[in-house]
Design a protein around this motif. Sequence first.
Motif, PDB file in Angstrom:
ATOM      1  N   THR A  64       1.637   2.118 -13.354  1.00  8.83           N
ATOM      2  CA  THR A  64       0.367   1.987 -12.634  1.00  8.83           C
ATOM      3  C   THR A  64      -0.300   0.650 -12.930  1.00  8.83           C
ATOM      4  O   THR A  64      -0.865  -0.001 -12.040  1.00  8.83           O
ATOM      5  CB  THR A  64      -0.570   3.143 -13.012  1.00  8.83           C
ATOM      6  OG1 THR A  64       0.093   4.389 -12.758  1.00  8.83           O
ATOM      7  CG2 THR A  64      -1.852   3.088 -12.212  1.00  8.83           C
ATOM      8  N   ARG A  86      -1.283  -5.724  -6.826  1.00  9.65           N
ATOM      9  CA  ARG A  86      -2.338  -5.677  -5.806  1.00  9.65           C
ATOM     10  C   ARG A  86      -3.316  -6.830  -5.981  1.00  9.65           C
ATOM     11  O   ARG A  86      -3.787  -7.413  -4.997  1.00  9.65           O
ATOM     12  CB  ARG A  86      -3.071  -4.341  -5.880  1.00  9.65           C
ATOM     13  CG  ARG A  86      -2.244  -3.149  -5.443  1.00  9.65           C
ATOM     14  CD  ARG A  86      -3.135  -1.939  -5.196  1.00  9.65           C
ATOM     15  NE  ARG A  86      -3.995  -1.656  -6.338  1.00  9.65           N
ATOM     16  CZ  ARG A  86      -3.667  -0.886  -7.363  1.00  9.65           C
ATOM     17  NH1 ARG A  86      -2.468  -0.299  -7.389  1.00  9.65           N
ATOM     18  NH2 ARG A  86      -4.504  -0.659  -8.361  1.00  9.65           N
ATOM     19  N   ASP A 125       2.102   1.868  -3.516  1.00  8.26           N
ATOM     20  CA  ASP A 125       0.985   2.258  -4.374  1.00  8.26           C
ATOM     21  C   ASP A 125       0.584   3.710  -4.142  1.00  8.26           C
ATOM     22  O   ASP A 125       0.335   4.466  -5.090  1.00  8.26           O
ATOM     23  CB  ASP A 125      -0.201   1.329  -4.114  1.00  8.26           C
ATOM     24  CG  ASP A 125      -1.304   1.527  -5.132  1.00  8.26           C
ATOM     25  OD1 ASP A 125      -1.012   2.015  -6.241  1.00  8.26           O
ATOM     26  OD2 ASP A 125      -2.470   1.198  -4.828  1.00  8.26           O
ATOM     27  N   ASP A 126       0.528   4.135  -2.884  1.00 10.08           N
ATOM     28  CA  ASP A 126       0.186   5.526  -2.587  1.00 10.08           C
ATOM     29  C   ASP A 126       1.263   6.483  -3.098  1.00 10.08           C
ATOM     30  O   ASP A 126       0.953   7.596  -3.542  1.00 10.08           O
ATOM     31  CB  ASP A 126       0.005   5.708  -1.076  1.00 10.08           C
ATOM     32  CG  ASP A 126      -1.201   4.945  -0.551  1.00 10.08           C
ATOM     33  OD1 ASP A 126      -2.079   4.590  -1.372  1.00 10.08           O
ATOM     34  OD2 ASP A 126      -1.246   4.675   0.668  1.00 10.08           O
ATOM     35  N   ARG A 127       2.512   6.049  -3.053  1.00  7.51           N
ATOM     36  CA  ARG A 127       3.606   6.899  -3.531  1.00  7.51           C
ATOM     37  C   ARG A 127       3.495   7.132  -5.034  1.00  7.51           C
ATOM     38  O   ARG A 127       3.711   8.252  -5.528  1.00  7.51           O
ATOM     39  CB  ARG A 127       4.939   6.239  -3.191  1.00  7.51           C
ATOM     40  CG  ARG A 127       6.160   6.990  -3.694  1.00  7.51           C
ATOM     41  CD  ARG A 127       6.261   8.365  -3.081  1.00  7.51           C
ATOM     42  NE  ARG A 127       7.458   9.043  -3.522  1.00  7.51           N
ATOM     43  CZ  ARG A 127       7.672  10.339  -3.336  1.00  7.51           C
ATOM     44  NH1 ARG A 127       6.769  11.093  -2.721  1.00  7.51           N
ATOM     45  NH2 ARG A 127       8.795  10.889  -3.760  1.00  7.51           N
ATOM     46  N   PRO A 129       0.812  -1.239   0.000  1.00  9.00           N
ATOM     47  CA  PRO A 129       0.000   0.000   0.000  1.00  9.00           C
ATOM     48  C   PRO A 129       0.834   1.274   0.000  1.00  9.00           C
ATOM     49  O   PRO A 129       0.456   2.265  -0.637  1.00  9.00           O
ATOM     50  CB  PRO A 129      -0.830  -0.130   1.284  1.00  9.00           C
ATOM     51  CG  PRO A 129      -0.871  -1.594   1.574  1.00  9.00           C
ATOM     52  CD  PRO A 129       0.457  -2.118   1.132  1.00  9.00           C
ATOM     53  N   GLY A 130       1.981   1.278   0.701  1.00 10.00           N
ATOM     54  CA  GLY A 130       2.806   2.479   0.715  1.00 10.00           C
ATOM     55  C   GLY A 130       3.395   2.793  -0.650  1.00 10.00           C
ATOM     56  O   GLY A 130       3.440   3.957  -1.070  1.00 10.00           O
ATOM     57  N   ARG A 174      -1.123  -2.400 -10.307  1.00  3.98           N
ATOM     58  CA  ARG A 174      -2.483  -2.946 -10.183  1.00  3.98           C
ATOM     59  C   ARG A 174      -2.459  -4.472 -10.215  1.00  3.98           C
ATOM     60  O   ARG A 174      -3.177  -5.138  -9.473  1.00  3.98           O
ATOM     61  CB  ARG A 174      -3.355  -2.413 -11.315  1.00  3.98           C
ATOM     62  CG  ARG A 174      -4.833  -2.826 -11.214  1.00  3.98           C
ATOM     63  CD  ARG A 174      -5.587  -2.411 -12.453  1.00  3.98           C
ATOM     64  NE  ARG A 174      -5.078  -3.111 -13.628  1.00  3.98           N
ATOM     65  CZ  ARG A 174      -5.431  -4.362 -13.956  1.00  3.98           C
ATOM     66  NH1 ARG A 174      -6.276  -5.036 -13.185  1.00  3.98           N
ATOM     67  NH2 ARG A 174      -4.949  -4.919 -15.032  1.00  3.98           N
ATOM     68  N   ARG A 198       0.701   6.922  -6.838  1.00  6.48           N
ATOM     69  CA  ARG A 198      -0.494   7.727  -7.089  1.00  6.48           C
ATOM     70  C   ARG A 198      -0.257   9.210  -6.835  1.00  6.48           C
ATOM     71  O   ARG A 198      -0.885  10.067  -7.468  1.00  6.48           O
ATOM     72  CB  ARG A 198      -1.651   7.227  -6.221  1.00  6.48           C
ATOM     73  CG  ARG A 198      -2.180   5.855  -6.611  1.00  6.48           C
ATOM     74  CD  ARG A 198      -3.247   5.399  -5.630  1.00  6.48           C
ATOM     75  NE  ARG A 198      -3.752   4.090  -5.957  1.00  6.48           N
ATOM     76  CZ  ARG A 198      -4.786   3.850  -6.775  1.00  6.48           C
ATOM     77  NH1 ARG A 198      -5.427   4.877  -7.322  1.00  6.48           N
ATOM     78  NH2 ARG A 198      -5.185   2.621  -7.024  1.00  6.48           N
ATOM     79  N   ALA A 199       0.651   9.518  -5.888  1.00  7.09           N
ATOM     80  CA  ALA A 199       0.919  10.921  -5.575  1.00  7.09           C
ATOM     81  C   ALA A 199       1.781  11.601  -6.625  1.00  7.09           C
ATOM     82  O   ALA A 199       1.867  12.834  -6.644  1.00  7.09           O
ATOM     83  CB  ALA A 199       1.596  11.028  -4.204  1.00  7.09           C
TER      84      ALA A 199
END
Length: 248
Positions: free
Chosen positions: A130, A137, A30-32, A27-28, A134, A34-35
């Motif tokens: 991305t 995940r 993935d959030d990085r 998750p970390g 995906r 996305r930012a």
Amino acid sequence: MDEARRSGRRVPANRPFLLGELNRTVPGVDDRVRALGEDAGPAEYEDVADRLWSLFLVARELAPTRSRTGCDVHPDGPVDPLAPEGWTRCLLCNRNRRIGDPSVPGVETGRAPGQRYEAPRPPYTREALTEALRRVRELQLDLGPTSPNEEFARLAEAVHRAFVTARELSRPRTASGCARHPGAPVDPTAEETGGAACLFCRGEETRRARQGPPVPRPRRTRPRRRIGHRITPPPRGDRPDGPPSTSR
């Protein structure tokens, strides 16, 4: 542990710990990603590549150990470069299959993975990164301590593809703007010729233009060799390097 014993599958001792670390890291990352914005620079992708490399080391420990051929009998044997689809990579086993050796076990449904992880094909873009995350995940959500080894192997391959994409995005970029070769030099004659600005792409175009379409070569027929035929040498007096013959 009781559920794993009832199912008949043995869980490695370090798998629950590595699986927990994997679930905390994905998750970390993935959030990085996305930012990041559309105009993110190589320095920002460098941090993502470092995190994905650490994640890949965890996923590789969860996956089964790979060998050169993926064969249990010949793990370090030669690799078959012409292995048919669905066969293994072991040259020795494939040779025995070609000659019809009944002692060789049947071919598995899928080809055993090799020792090296294959890199994804370009272009390396933010959309490709991305999409790779995906896929990571999706595989991560279905994993558990008793999951088969094939699922952990697919996860390691997906994480490796994401890492290679982030690593290529972290390379210094040039004015060529080439998605296939982000760090390639610029072709100085691009404006005059109207070709590609990337020097590597320009070299590929020039090579293809010089080579042209492939020309089939005629096959040479080998001369037949007679087995057991022996040519009698001439007498020594009639040889060029021998003394002249005295008989008349």
